[in-house]
Design a protein around this motif. Structure first.
Motif, mmCIF file in Angstrom:
data_model
loop_
_atom_site.group_PDB
_atom_site.id
_atom_site.type_symbol
_atom_site.label_atom_id
_atom_site.label_comp_id
_atom_site.label_asym_id
_atom_site.label_seq_id
_atom_site.Cartn_x
_atom_site.Cartn_y
_atom_site.Cartn_z
ATOM 1 N N ASP A 65 5.863 54.660 34.650
ATOM 2 C CA ASP A 65 4.805 53.864 34.016
ATOM 3 C C ASP A 65 5.165 52.384 33.979
ATOM 4 O O ASP A 65 4.305 51.518 34.174
ATOM 5 C CB ASP A 65 4.537 54.362 32.584
ATOM 6 C CG ASP A 65 3.823 55.707 32.582
ATOM 7 O OD1 ASP A 65 3.285 56.101 33.635
ATOM 8 O OD2 ASP A 65 3.813 56.366 31.529
ATOM 9 N N ALA A 119 4.743 51.112 37.548
ATOM 10 C CA ALA A 119 3.365 51.262 38.011
ATOM 11 C C ALA A 119 2.431 50.229 37.383
ATOM 12 O O ALA A 119 1.398 49.884 37.948
ATOM 13 C CB ALA A 119 2.868 52.679 37.717
ATOM 14 N N ASN A 176 -3.464 49.410 40.469
ATOM 15 C CA ASN A 176 -3.708 50.545 39.586
ATOM 16 C C ASN A 176 -2.487 50.812 38.695
ATOM 17 O O ASN A 176 -1.388 50.996 39.214
ATOM 18 C CB ASN A 176 -4.007 51.780 40.455
ATOM 19 C CG ASN A 176 -4.434 52.980 39.631
ATOM 20 O OD1 ASN A 176 -4.065 53.121 38.461
ATOM 21 N ND2 ASN A 176 -5.213 53.852 40.237
ATOM 22 N N GLY A 192 -1.749 53.375 37.160
ATOM 23 C CA GLY A 192 -1.337 54.778 37.218
ATOM 24 C C GLY A 192 -0.607 55.146 38.502
ATOM 25 O O GLY A 192 -0.133 56.276 38.637
ATOM 26 N N THR A 193 -0.516 54.199 39.436
ATOM 27 C CA THR A 193 0.178 54.493 40.691
ATOM 28 C C THR A 193 1.065 53.313 41.102
ATOM 29 O O THR A 193 0.871 52.194 40.635
ATOM 30 C CB THR A 193 -0.824 54.739 41.854
ATOM 31 O OG1 THR A 193 -1.689 53.606 41.962
ATOM 32 C CG2 THR A 193 -1.637 56.005 41.663
ATOM 33 N N ASP A 212 4.407 59.166 50.463
ATOM 34 C CA ASP A 212 2.964 59.109 50.242
ATOM 35 C C ASP A 212 2.275 60.293 50.926
ATOM 36 O O ASP A 212 1.678 60.171 51.978
ATOM 37 C CB ASP A 212 2.437 57.770 50.787
ATOM 38 C CG ASP A 212 0.961 57.602 50.518
ATOM 39 O OD1 ASP A 212 0.444 58.274 49.604
ATOM 40 O OD2 ASP A 212 0.329 56.804 51.230
ATOM 41 N N GLU A 219 -0.469 54.599 48.080
ATOM 42 C CA GLU A 219 0.060 54.404 46.737
ATOM 43 C C GLU A 219 0.911 55.632 46.395
ATOM 44 O O GLU A 219 0.672 56.719 46.912
ATOM 45 C CB GLU A 219 -1.074 54.317 45.709
ATOM 46 C CG GLU A 219 -2.095 53.245 46.012
ATOM 47 C CD GLU A 219 -2.007 52.080 45.062
ATOM 48 O OE1 GLU A 219 -1.895 52.312 43.856
ATOM 49 O OE2 GLU A 219 -2.026 50.932 45.530
ATOM 50 N N ASP A 269 1.726 58.184 43.586
ATOM 51 C CA ASP A 269 1.347 58.640 42.248
ATOM 52 C C ASP A 269 2.522 59.391 41.606
ATOM 53 O O ASP A 269 3.584 59.546 42.217
ATOM 54 C CB ASP A 269 0.055 59.469 42.268
ATOM 55 C CG ASP A 269 0.187 60.727 43.108
ATOM 56 O OD1 ASP A 269 1.310 61.245 43.241
ATOM 57 O OD2 ASP A 269 -0.839 61.192 43.624
ATOM 58 N N PHE A 270 2.308 59.853 40.360
ATOM 59 C CA PHE A 270 3.443 60.424 39.632
ATOM 60 C C PHE A 270 3.976 61.692 40.295
ATOM 61 O O PHE A 270 5.184 61.930 40.302
ATOM 62 C CB PHE A 270 3.074 60.690 38.160
ATOM 63 C CG PHE A 270 4.262 61.106 37.345
ATOM 64 C CD1 PHE A 270 5.248 60.189 37.007
ATOM 65 C CD2 PHE A 270 4.415 62.426 36.930
ATOM 66 C CE1 PHE A 270 6.377 60.566 36.280
ATOM 67 C CE2 PHE A 270 5.531 62.814 36.194
ATOM 68 C CZ PHE A 270 6.509 61.879 35.865
ATOM 69 N N GLU A 288 4.002 62.369 43.486
ATOM 70 C CA GLU A 288 4.777 61.955 44.664
ATOM 71 C C GLU A 288 6.140 61.387 44.240
ATOM 72 O O GLU A 288 7.167 61.656 44.867
ATOM 73 C CB GLU A 288 3.974 60.936 45.485
ATOM 74 C CG GLU A 288 2.776 61.580 46.176
ATOM 75 C CD GLU A 288 1.742 60.594 46.686
ATOM 76 O OE1 GLU A 288 0.922 61.004 47.515
ATOM 77 O OE2 GLU A 288 1.734 59.425 46.261
#
Ligand SMILES: [Ca+2]
Ligand SMILES: [Ca+2]
Length: 92
Positions: free
Chosen positions: A16, A19, A24, A26-27, A62, A68, A70-71, A73
């Motif tokens: 977090d 990110a 974004n 969230g990513t 990815d 991007e 994400d969590f 990944e």
């Protein structure tokens, strides 16, 4: 909290924090992911040696190809690194 719960909470907090840098929240963008890897996994980055190696790590991470991280990944990356370390350590 237990040790494992603490470890998971730290993982979420690290993700977090990085990110939230740009785009974004969230990513992780490529830039954010690179900063995270350099600051949190310097040992891994030493192994990557050059920019091409870093780009390959980020590309491999990815899985859904949206450029991007994400969590989930990020979670795969942490697990992969942990598995490599664990098998190295247990062989000694
Ligand atoms: Ca972001
Ligand atoms: Ca992705």
């Amino acid at each position: 909290m237990t040790q494992l719960e603490t470890a998971m909470a730290i993982m979420m907090k690290v993700f977090d924090t990085y990110a939230a840098g740009e785009g974004n929240p969230g990513t992780l963008t490529k830039g954010e992911a690179k900063t995270l890897l350099e600051k949190e996994l310097p040992g891994l980055m030493k192994g990557a040696k050059n920019q091409a190696g870093v780009d390959k790590i980020l590309k491999d991470l990815d899985f859904n190809g949206d450029s991007e991280i994400d969590f989930s990944e990020f979670g795969v990356l942490v697990c992969t690194v942990a598995c490599v370390c664990h098998s190295r350590c247990s062989k000694k």
